[in-house]
Scaffold this motif. Sequence first.
Motif, PDB file in Angstrom:
ATOM      1  N   VAL A  26      14.462   2.232   4.008  1.00 46.18           N
ATOM      2  CA  VAL A  26      15.824   2.695   3.289  1.00 46.18           C
ATOM      3  C   VAL A  26      16.235   3.839   3.125  1.00 46.18           C
ATOM      4  CG1 VAL A  26      17.172   1.762   1.233  1.00 46.18           C
ATOM      5  CG2 VAL A  26      15.846   0.364   2.022  1.00 46.18           C
ATOM      6  N   PHE A  27      15.471   4.784   2.432  1.00 45.79           N
ATOM      7  CA  PHE A  27      15.594   6.252   2.233  1.00 45.79           C
ATOM      8  C   PHE A  27      15.831   6.799   3.647  1.00 45.79           C
ATOM      9  CE2 PHE A  27      13.032   5.717  -1.951  1.00 45.79           C
ATOM     10  CZ  PHE A  27      14.301   5.683  -2.561  1.00 45.79           C
ATOM     11  N   PHE A  28      15.028   6.470   4.709  1.00 43.22           N
ATOM     12  CA  PHE A  28      15.369   6.998   5.982  1.00 43.22           C
ATOM     13  C   PHE A  28      16.609   6.819   6.526  1.00 43.22           C
ATOM     14  CE2 PHE A  28      15.476   6.168  10.500  1.00 43.22           C
ATOM     15  CZ  PHE A  28      15.221   7.487  10.954  1.00 43.22           C
ATOM     16  N   ALA A  70      13.224  -4.319  -0.691  1.00 42.74           N
ATOM     17  CA  ALA A  70      12.518  -3.348  -1.340  1.00 42.74           C
ATOM     18  C   ALA A  70      12.240  -3.840  -2.733  1.00 42.74           C
ATOM     19  CB  ALA A  70      12.815  -2.134  -1.034  1.00 42.74           C
ATOM     20  N   SER A  71      13.264  -4.276  -3.506  1.00 40.46           N
ATOM     21  CA  SER A  71      13.366  -4.650  -5.072  1.00 40.46           C
ATOM     22  C   SER A  71      12.200  -5.847  -5.368  1.00 40.46           C
ATOM     23  CB  SER A  71      14.696  -4.800  -5.575  1.00 40.46           C
ATOM     24  OG  SER A  71      15.258  -5.810  -5.066  1.00 40.46           O
ATOM     25  N   PHE A  72      12.126  -6.702  -4.375  1.00 38.38           N
ATOM     26  CA  PHE A  72      11.266  -7.962  -4.815  1.00 38.38           C
ATOM     27  C   PHE A  72       9.859  -7.608  -4.050  1.00 38.38           C
ATOM     28  CE2 PHE A  72      15.492  -9.635  -5.357  1.00 38.38           C
ATOM     29  CZ  PHE A  72      15.573  -9.984  -6.501  1.00 38.38           C
ATOM     30  N   GLU A  88       0.850  -1.303   0.016  1.00 44.56           N
ATOM     31  CA  GLU A  88       0.067   0.032  -0.102  1.00 44.56           C
ATOM     32  C   GLU A  88       0.759   1.168  -0.001  1.00 44.56           C
ATOM     33  OE1 GLU A  88      -2.789   1.880   3.192  1.00 44.56           O
ATOM     34  OE2 GLU A  88      -3.032  -0.091   3.075  1.00 44.56           O
ATOM     35  N   ILE A  89       2.039   1.240   0.888  1.00 44.71           N
ATOM     36  CA  ILE A  89       2.655   2.517   0.876  1.00 44.71           C
ATOM     37  C   ILE A  89       4.191   2.469   0.810  1.00 44.71           C
ATOM     38  CG2 ILE A  89       0.769   3.573   2.535  1.00 44.71           C
ATOM     39  CD1 ILE A  89       2.538   3.112   4.844  1.00 44.71           C
ATOM     40  N   GLY A  90       4.804   1.334   0.547  1.00 43.58           N
ATOM     41  CA  GLY A  90       6.024   1.007   0.486  1.00 43.58           C
ATOM     42  C   GLY A  90       6.930   1.414   1.743  1.00 43.58           C
ATOM     43  N   VAL A  91       6.490   0.808   2.786  1.00 45.86           N
ATOM     44  CA  VAL A  91       7.241   0.868   3.883  1.00 45.86           C
ATOM     45  C   VAL A  91       8.866   0.749   3.747  1.00 45.86           C
ATOM     46  CG1 VAL A  91       7.332  -0.001   6.311  1.00 45.86           C
ATOM     47  CG2 VAL A  91       5.167   0.314   5.416  1.00 45.86           C
ATOM     48  N   VAL A  92       9.022  -0.379   3.324  1.00 50.82           N
ATOM     49  CA  VAL A  92      10.529  -0.837   3.213  1.00 50.82           C
ATOM     50  C   VAL A  92      11.428   0.307   2.374  1.00 50.82           C
ATOM     51  CG1 VAL A  92      12.214  -2.581   2.436  1.00 50.82           C
ATOM     52  CG2 VAL A  92      10.079  -3.469   3.457  1.00 50.82           C
ATOM     53  N   ILE A 125      20.851  -1.545   5.295  1.00 49.63           N
ATOM     54  CA  ILE A 125      20.440  -0.946   4.101  1.00 49.63           C
ATOM     55  C   ILE A 125      20.802  -1.587   2.576  1.00 49.63           C
ATOM     56  CG2 ILE A 125      21.204   1.022   2.372  1.00 49.63           C
ATOM     57  CD1 ILE A 125      21.799   2.628   4.880  1.00 49.63           C
ATOM     58  N   GLY A 126      21.704  -2.620   2.742  1.00 52.04           N
ATOM     59  CA  GLY A 126      21.825  -3.552   1.404  1.00 52.04           C
ATOM     60  C   GLY A 126      20.735  -4.555   1.430  1.00 52.04           C
ATOM     61  N   LEU A 127      20.672  -5.043   2.765  1.00 51.68           N
ATOM     62  CA  LEU A 127      19.258  -6.229   2.959  1.00 51.68           C
ATOM     63  C   LEU A 127      18.202  -5.659   2.492  1.00 51.68           C
ATOM     64  CD1 LEU A 127      20.599  -8.627   5.819  1.00 51.68           C
ATOM     65  CD2 LEU A 127      19.529  -9.089   3.598  1.00 51.68           C
ATOM     66  N   LEU A 128      17.655  -4.375   2.940  1.00 53.78           N
ATOM     67  CA  LEU A 128      16.585  -3.836   2.920  1.00 53.78           C
ATOM     68  C   LEU A 128      16.471  -3.352   1.542  1.00 53.78           C
ATOM     69  CD1 LEU A 128      16.387  -1.885   6.259  1.00 53.78           C
ATOM     70  CD2 LEU A 128      14.696  -3.728   5.607  1.00 53.78           C
TER      71      LEU A 128
END
Length: 119
Positions: A84-86, A104-106, A76-80, A97-100
């Motif tokens: 990551v941006f945070f 987020a890409s999958f 719904e809102i792209g939490v991951v 960051i790398g894992l998240l």
Amino acid sequence: MDNGLWIFLLLVVAAVWYGRAAYRKRSGIAGAANNLRKLVDRERRGTSEASDLPEWERSLSLLDRHPSEYNQLNMEIGVVEAFVFFLMRHYPEDERIGLLREEASFRKDTVMGFKVNRP
């Protein structure tokens, strides 16, 4: 007899709906989801602060124990992605960051077996 069956079915549906709402409230899922919506909004507006990290972690860990709700909110809102941006903005040295970023890409295309992204 048919009216009685329909009334019984309606009562079953109402009981399931009420039970789900009570479970969400009791388990804190609704509060965590609302908190994450607020944090994602702050991140997207650029008003997030480094002191928000405990709120992110607390809400994400609670939703992580409820995968269906977590996936639904992420779709719904792209939490991951927002998390990551945070982290990249406030904690660029964080090893998550790398894992998240990979997570987020999958993005999942189903929530509880129902298709969410329709082509």
